[in-house]
Write an enzyme that holds these catalytic residues in place. Sequence first.
Site, short mmCIF file in Angstrom:
data_model
loop_
_atom_site.label_atom_id
_atom_site.label_comp_id
_atom_site.label_asym_id
_atom_site.label_seq_id
_atom_site.Cartn_x
_atom_site.Cartn_y
_atom_site.Cartn_z
N HIS A 175 42.13 0.86 8.14
CA HIS A 175 42.86 0.55 9.37
C HIS A 175 43.01 -0.96 9.47
O HIS A 175 42.01 -1.67 9.51
CB HIS A 175 42.09 1.07 10.58
CG HIS A 175 42.09 2.56 10.72
ND1 HIS A 175 40.93 3.28 10.95
CD2 HIS A 175 43.09 3.47 10.67
CE1 HIS A 175 41.23 4.57 11.03
NE2 HIS A 175 42.52 4.71 10.87
N TRP B 238 36.49 -1.69 8.24
CA TRP B 238 35.35 -1.01 7.61
C TRP B 238 35.60 0.49 7.50
O TRP B 238 34.68 1.28 7.41
CB TRP B 238 34.06 -1.21 8.38
CG TRP B 238 33.65 -2.61 8.66
CD1 TRP B 238 34.43 -3.73 8.69
CD2 TRP B 238 32.33 -3.06 8.95
NE1 TRP B 238 33.69 -4.84 9.01
CE2 TRP B 238 32.39 -4.45 9.18
CE3 TRP B 238 31.10 -2.42 9.06
CZ2 TRP B 238 31.28 -5.22 9.49
CZ3 TRP B 238 29.99 -3.18 9.38
CH2 TRP B 238 30.08 -4.56 9.59
N HIS B 239 36.86 0.89 7.48
CA HIS B 239 37.21 2.31 7.49
C HIS B 239 37.83 2.73 6.16
O HIS B 239 38.85 3.43 6.12
CB HIS B 239 38.17 2.61 8.64
CG HIS B 239 37.60 2.32 9.99
ND1 HIS B 239 38.38 2.26 11.13
CD2 HIS B 239 36.33 2.08 10.39
CE1 HIS B 239 37.61 1.97 12.17
NE2 HIS B 239 36.36 1.86 11.74
N SER B 240 37.23 2.32 5.06
CA SER B 240 37.75 2.66 3.74
C SER B 240 37.74 4.17 3.52
O SER B 240 36.75 4.84 3.81
CB SER B 240 36.90 1.99 2.65
OG SER B 240 36.91 0.59 2.79
#
Length: 615
Positions: free
Chosen positions: A327, A546-548
């Site tokens: 994101h 941090w939304h890999s």
Amino acid sequence: MSNISNNSANFPDEVDIIVAGGGSAGCTLAGRLAAADPTLSILVIEAGINNKDVPNVIHPAMYLTNLIPGSQTATFHKAKKSEKLNGREAIVPIGGCLGGSSSINFMMYTRGQGIDYDDWKTEGWSGKDLLPLFRKMETFHNDHSGIDKSVHGYEGPFHVSHGGYVSKDFQEDCIRAAAEIGLKEVPDANNFTEANGIQKWPKWIHPTTGRRQDAAHALLHPILESNRTGLQVLTEHKVIKVVTSNGRATGVECIPNICVQTITPATEALANPKIIKARKYVVVSSGSLSTPCILERSGIGSKSVLDKAGIPVIAEVPGVGTNYMDHNLFLTAYDSTLKEEESFDPFLDGRRSFDAEIEAFSKPGCSNQIAWTGMDVAAKVRPNEAEIASAPESFQKLWKRDYESRPERPLMVSVMGPIHVGDHSVIPVSQYMTSAIFLSYPYGRGSIHITGPNIDDERDFDSGILSDDWDLDALVIGYKRQREIVRRTKSFAGGAESVILGPKFREGSKGSKWDYPTANGAVTQYDAEDDEAIKNFIRDNVATTWHSCGTCAMKPLEDGGVVDGKLNVYGIEGLKVADLSIMPSNISGNTYATALLVGEKAATILAEELGIQNF
């Protein structure tokens, strides 16, 4: 013998199930199976340290200390330079200890929309299918009369609440200001359907203990400390690859993580790779940046990638390492009129002591700020007609195709907090406020691949951030929307001089003026140069959330998929993937709840295949 250790000599050479990775999904999967069948021997192999009672893990207010240089709880992945980011190299931090990113995240409780999971187009993974698992995981603490209790859980291991403290006046101020521009307050933006509302945002924090609700403390540690379990955890060891024989996964090869272990002459022998066998399954759960690399080092991936890396092809699965998603996030920061006790900043500039707050927690008169994150207000947002009309034609085209007829699909998530998350050493001591925007469904895609057979070989990582111009146009809408809220708040100190982090508009332009809008709801006007200033600011500042996810997608092999609906890796028996890398498309919101969901679903699948009754 302890059930958790960083010494591989303390564990058997063969177990029933190996879980390669002790993050959110891996802990959930292992914990659920171990609780259901104590006779199963399950070994979780985690690259990082044991997170048990580590202060900056368990105390919510300490979450940003996990990102300091030399952190033992985070790891950092650097992507290639990108022209779309004005030549920057995106840095993606992830959890580097047991519990994974659940041990260091911002603790915002966010679930995707029901249609997000429908869009995965996989049997058993629709929103309707998954809702019972979402309910199973949580104990939801919110008695607002407008909340539909049927979509939440009240007996799960993960507690959701507003934590120990909130900046109440700031919350009310932001919600009032948002209402002035048509963004309504809603009781629950996480009910699977709400796509355009702001609320006082809940967190993954226990309302009584004030502790973070990470996956290891919620599920793994209680089982490890019990007297009857087949669950064990090997920490501080990296999984190099999956070992296969005749098309079946038979174990893993792992090695001590010298980044966190001190190798002495007495322990040098232990620093050599070790093979641990699995009788039933190997489940790779190392996250979207490591899972595809483990598969590729195992000979599972695209032939062209493996040939360049010098690795024989065991199973040709071209989708491994592709479809990388995140994101896209940017922050703006402002000086505020907040009082010291209303602000999180004293934690970050040294005025407020973590140790003192920990000592005082729950005592009479204590503020309980140690159980706070400063992330007090958030919204899921769809643009209004004027915002759509002012956007480029290319934006409007995709909006019409993918959003217009789907009112449950937000464009972005907006977060506001009484905090400046940047470097406080370069700004005056004060109380600040931050506004963050991230896109729900960016179109940009990246990739990650190995370049050689060794675990320390450089990775070829393309973040894909802003690789599609639509994403930049959408973020411009996000900047303008958050600005209209900020300038209507009483918390904003007012004037361009109070903008700590934001676009550099030319002197005298309309975009440079921060006067309060007139009573008729007038909004800031921008010309083409203003829009370019906003875009340049975003290119300079947009970053990971941090939304890999997505690099081992759950879809057909011919469509670039890596796993099927039962999480089986194509071409290899006894091998599954269970983490956010299996997401074929994105979800609207922070991904922790979905990571737990993947772990819950994986446990259900394995329990069925193993014949565990009454799971």
